[in-house]
Scaffold this motif. Structure first.
Motif, mmCIF file in Angstrom:
data_model
loop_
_atom_site.group_PDB
_atom_site.id
_atom_site.type_symbol
_atom_site.label_atom_id
_atom_site.label_comp_id
_atom_site.label_asym_id
_atom_site.label_seq_id
_atom_site.Cartn_x
_atom_site.Cartn_y
_atom_site.Cartn_z
ATOM 1 N N PHE A 1 -4.205 -7.582 26.863
ATOM 2 C CA PHE A 1 -3.940 -6.293 26.226
ATOM 3 C C PHE A 1 -4.778 -6.128 24.964
ATOM 4 N N LEU B 1 -10.749 -2.532 31.128
ATOM 5 C CA LEU B 1 -9.955 -1.664 31.988
ATOM 6 C C LEU B 1 -9.124 -0.703 31.158
ATOM 7 N N ALA C 1 0.246 8.519 27.633
ATOM 8 C CA ALA C 1 0.017 7.129 27.222
ATOM 9 C C ALA C 1 -1.274 6.612 27.826
ATOM 10 N N TYR D 1 -2.824 0.329 22.812
ATOM 11 C CA TYR D 1 -2.370 1.478 23.566
ATOM 12 C C TYR D 1 -2.162 2.671 22.656
ATOM 13 N N PHE D 2 -2.264 3.837 23.241
ATOM 14 C CA PHE D 2 -2.102 5.102 22.564
ATOM 15 C C PHE D 2 -0.907 5.845 23.150
ATOM 16 N N GLN D 3 -0.146 6.434 22.251
ATOM 17 C CA GLN D 3 0.857 7.419 22.644
ATOM 18 C C GLN D 3 0.373 8.715 22.016
ATOM 19 N N TYR E 1 -3.942 3.014 27.776
ATOM 20 C CA TYR E 1 -3.993 1.578 27.458
ATOM 21 C C TYR E 1 -5.400 1.043 27.713
ATOM 22 N N ARG F 1 1.810 2.630 35.393
ATOM 23 C CA ARG F 1 0.459 2.634 34.818
ATOM 24 C C ARG F 1 -0.566 2.634 35.941
ATOM 25 N N PHE F 2 -1.487 3.568 35.864
ATOM 26 C CA PHE F 2 -2.559 3.639 36.844
ATOM 27 C C PHE F 2 -3.863 3.270 36.150
ATOM 28 N N PHE F 3 -4.577 2.338 36.777
ATOM 29 C CA PHE F 3 -5.785 1.792 36.170
ATOM 30 C C PHE F 3 -7.049 2.458 36.683
ATOM 31 N N TYR G 1 -7.335 -2.711 28.336
ATOM 32 C CA TYR G 1 -7.194 -4.127 28.628
ATOM 33 C C TYR G 1 -8.578 -4.727 28.818
#
Lengths: 113, 116
Positions: free
Chosen positions: A45, A91, A31, A48-50, A33, A102-104, A35
């Protein structure tokens, strides 16, 4: 490194030009994302991708914004015909499936003159 | 729709004081996840905690503790014996608990300043 990386770290562009922002997620994180954070504001937001699919693009502010992801890895956020209001920190975050933390990344600071 | 409210926009305390950051959320889901992130002056978001809606046990990690109360839809964060290095913007966030990737909905953040 082991974390999320983004490039460039800073981008200054002229109004009307196109820009591409890159995100390299943590290896194995399916996943991803995007932002946006305007100066002094919270996180907004975008998409996002899956895997390589984007189930939710509802946060993209206009058709000038697009994003893609390939190989379930790198993602590129493209802003066409940039406007001054696009100035912000963009981000990227990644997480493992199905609901991981979630790690940014460190973000890309975009300035549109 | 999901919503996170952090009513405190700014808090300023003197070092060694305890401080609690409030977070109230809204969701219709029965399964969801709550998060806290720290954003120091450097700008990078640092993950602090993730809690699922079925686990109401409070958690303590060193000087940090979290109080999750479903009855009041709150997930408050307390820093005990605050230090100058705790100065940052703190964000509370919420995601749905459905399978697959789900976006995080963030609160507006609380700017915490710890004065020496």
């Amino acid at each position: 490194g082991a974390g999320v990386s983004q490039s460039p770290s800073n981008k200054v562009t002229e109004k009307g030009k196109d820009v591409e922002l890159r995100c390299d997620p943590i290896s194995g994180h399916t996943a991803l994302y995007w932002y946006r954070q305007r100066l002094g504001q919270g996180l907004e937001f975008l998409i996002y991708f899956q895997g390589n699919s984007a189930p939710d693009k509802s946060g993209l502010p206009s058709d000038r914004f697009s994003a893609e992801r390939t190989g379930e890895s790198v993602s590129t956020l493209t802003i066409q015909r940039t406007q001054q209001e696009d100035s912000a920190v963009y981000l990227c975050a990644s997480s493992s499936y199905p609901v991981g933390s979630r790690f940014f990344g460190p973000g890309t600071r975009l300035t549109v003159l | 729709a999901q919503k996170v409210t952090q009513a405190q926009t700014e808090i300023s305390v003197v070092e060694k004081e305890d401080v609690t950051l409030d977070c109230v959320y809204e969701t219709r889901d029965t399964t969801y996840y709550l998060f806290w992130y720290k954003q120091p002056p450097s700008g990078e978001l640092v993950f602090l905690i993730r809690r699922n809606s079925f686990d109401e046990q409070n958690e303590i990690s060193g000087r940090y503790s979290w109080n999750f109360q479903k009855s009041t839809s709150s997930f408050n964060f307390t820093i005990t014996a605050s230090q100058v290095v705790d100065s940052a913007v703190y964000f509370c966030a919420l995601s749905r608990g459905l399978p697959g990737a789900q976006k995080l909905v963030f609160g507006q953040g609380t700017r915490l300043t710890i004065n020496p």
